[in-house]
Design a protein around this motif. Structure first.
Motif, PDB file in Angstrom:
ATOM      1  N   THR A 179     -44.195   1.408  16.446  1.00  0.00           N
ATOM      2  CA  THR A 179     -43.717   2.195  15.305  1.00  0.00           C
ATOM      3  C   THR A 179     -42.275   2.611  15.564  1.00  0.00           C
ATOM      4  OG1 THR A 179     -44.398   4.308  16.246  1.00  0.00           O
ATOM      5  CG2 THR A 179     -46.053   3.101  14.931  1.00  0.00           C
ATOM      6  N   SER A 180     -41.593   3.078  14.533  1.00  0.00           N
ATOM      7  CA  SER A 180     -40.214   3.532  14.726  1.00  0.00           C
ATOM      8  C   SER A 180     -40.183   4.744  15.649  1.00  0.00           C
ATOM      9  CB  SER A 180     -39.553   3.834  13.382  1.00  0.00           C
ATOM     10  OG  SER A 180     -40.265   4.802  12.672  1.00  0.00           O
ATOM     11  N   GLU A 181     -41.214   5.586  15.610  1.00  0.00           N
ATOM     12  CA  GLU A 181     -41.263   6.739  16.513  1.00  0.00           C
ATOM     13  C   GLU A 181     -41.403   6.287  17.965  1.00  0.00           C
ATOM     14  OE1 GLU A 181     -43.340   6.467  13.761  1.00  0.00           O
ATOM     15  OE2 GLU A 181     -42.102   7.782  12.519  1.00  0.00           O
ATOM     16  N   GLN A 182     -42.233   5.261  18.186  1.00  0.00           N
ATOM     17  CA  GLN A 182     -42.376   4.729  19.541  1.00  0.00           C
ATOM     18  C   GLN A 182     -41.063   4.118  20.030  1.00  0.00           C
ATOM     19  OE1 GLN A 182     -45.743   2.171  18.733  1.00  0.00           O
ATOM     20  NE2 GLN A 182     -47.124   3.541  19.872  1.00  0.00           N
ATOM     21  N   LEU A 183     -40.357   3.441  19.133  1.00  0.00           N
ATOM     22  CA  LEU A 183     -39.062   2.869  19.496  1.00  0.00           C
ATOM     23  C   LEU A 183     -38.091   3.975  19.895  1.00  0.00           C
ATOM     24  CD1 LEU A 183     -37.014   0.608  19.830  1.00  0.00           C
ATOM     25  CD2 LEU A 183     -36.617   0.700  17.354  1.00  0.00           C
ATOM     26  N   GLN A 184     -38.024   5.026  19.117  1.00  0.00           N
ATOM     27  CA  GLN A 184     -37.100   6.116  19.432  1.00  0.00           C
ATOM     28  C   GLN A 184     -37.464   6.787  20.754  1.00  0.00           C
ATOM     29  OE1 GLN A 184     -34.247   6.482  17.880  1.00  0.00           O
ATOM     30  NE2 GLN A 184     -34.971   4.714  16.742  1.00  0.00           N
ATOM     31  N   THR A 185     -38.756   6.947  20.995  1.00  0.00           N
ATOM     32  CA  THR A 185     -39.194   7.511  22.273  1.00  0.00           C
ATOM     33  C   THR A 185     -38.807   6.577  23.416  1.00  0.00           C
ATOM     34  OG1 THR A 185     -41.057   8.589  21.169  1.00  0.00           O
ATOM     35  CG2 THR A 185     -41.195   8.361  23.559  1.00  0.00           C
ATOM     36  N   GLY A 186     -38.990   5.281  23.191  1.00  0.00           N
ATOM     37  CA  GLY A 186     -38.616   4.289  24.200  1.00  0.00           C
ATOM     38  C   GLY A 186     -37.123   4.277  24.482  1.00  0.00           C
ATOM     39  N   LEU A 187     -36.315   4.390  23.433  1.00  0.00           N
ATOM     40  CA  LEU A 187     -34.859   4.432  23.608  1.00  0.00           C
ATOM     41  C   LEU A 187     -34.434   5.675  24.389  1.00  0.00           C
ATOM     42  CD1 LEU A 187     -33.768   3.183  20.076  1.00  0.00           C
ATOM     43  CD2 LEU A 187     -33.427   1.980  22.247  1.00  0.00           C
ATOM     44  N   TYR A 188     -35.088   6.789  24.102  1.00  0.00           N
ATOM     45  CA  TYR A 188     -34.793   8.028  24.830  1.00  0.00           C
ATOM     46  C   TYR A 188     -35.171   7.875  26.305  1.00  0.00           C
ATOM     47  CZ  TYR A 188     -34.905  12.909  26.251  1.00  0.00           C
ATOM     48  OH  TYR A 188     -34.695  14.080  26.918  1.00  0.00           O
ATOM     49  N   TYR A 189     -36.363   7.345  26.552  1.00  0.00           N
ATOM     50  CA  TYR A 189     -36.824   7.133  27.931  1.00  0.00           C
ATOM     51  C   TYR A 189     -35.901   6.151  28.647  1.00  0.00           C
ATOM     52  CZ  TYR A 189     -40.001   6.078  31.794  1.00  0.00           C
ATOM     53  OH  TYR A 189     -40.544   5.905  33.037  1.00  0.00           O
ATOM     54  N   GLN A 190     -35.501   5.091  27.945  1.00  0.00           N
ATOM     55  CA  GLN A 190     -34.593   4.098  28.518  1.00  0.00           C
ATOM     56  C   GLN A 190     -33.312   4.753  29.005  1.00  0.00           C
ATOM     57  OE1 GLN A 190     -32.792   1.544  25.591  1.00  0.00           O
ATOM     58  NE2 GLN A 190     -32.085   0.064  27.104  1.00  0.00           N
TER      59      GLN A 190
END
Length: 193
Positions: free
Chosen positions: A52-63
């Protein structure tokens, strides 16, 4: 929201960050569409419905915080698995993805004249053999890594086809090659005695 007063509006698909004097708006869809050139990894995952877009944003933050690649961040967060990561990377670079099965890969060792097992480990690459048209098929998990591709071309010539594969499977098969090679050396030594 780490006490920053972050609000996500499902209808508009926007984040709002409230401070004492200002409201910041973050539009996920707009930020994703800003990527240019080849399709971005995260966008491919979104288009395929894998995250989901929320998972992507969380992933980008974690990255950003962990200093890892996006795919590794998404795996660490449990949003995707290794097959999804390397299959999507292969699609991003427009190459085939092979799901290698270590139990059925024939242990042909002719390629070891050109590349040692140690070198194959460093390159995260596994020569699979020649196709009927003479092209050497080489699986690698270093998809899109120009230096790896350059090294493989220098080693095997330009008549190769690079395909994507999971590193865990490549290493599992290389371990089998190494065990087979060690057993062969040990048998030769025993026969000389």
């Amino acid at each position: 929201d780490l006490d920053k007063r972050v609000i996500y509006d499902i209808k508009s698909k926007k984040y709002y960050v409230l401070t004492e004097e200002t409201v910041y708006t973050y539009d996920v869809e707009h930020s994703i569409s800003l990527f240019d050139g080849k399709k971005q990894f995260g966008k491919l995952l979104l288009e395929r419905g894998l995250i989901t877009s929320e998972q992507l944003q969380t992933g980008l933050y974690y990255q950003q915080k962990a200093g890892v690649k996006l795919g590794q961040a998404l795996i660490a967060l449990g949003f995707i698995n290794e097959i999804t990561l390397y299959g999507t990377l292969a699609a991003q670079y427009n190459i085939n993805y092979y799901e290698l099965n270590p139990s059925i890969i024939k242990l042909e060792m002719e390629w070891m004249c050109e590349l040692t097992i140690a070198q194959a480990r460093v390159l995260k690459a596994l020569p699979l053999g020649q196709r009927a048209d003479g092209k050497m098929v080489i699986a690698t998990s270093e998809i899109g890594h120009e230096e790896v591709e350059k090294t493989l071309i220098e080693t095997f010539g330009s008549n190769i086809e690079i395909v994507g594969a999971r590193p865990s499977r490549i290493f599992e098969i290389l371990d089998r090659f190494e065990r087979q090679e060690n057993e062969s050396v040990q048998k030769d030594a025993e026969n000389k005695i």
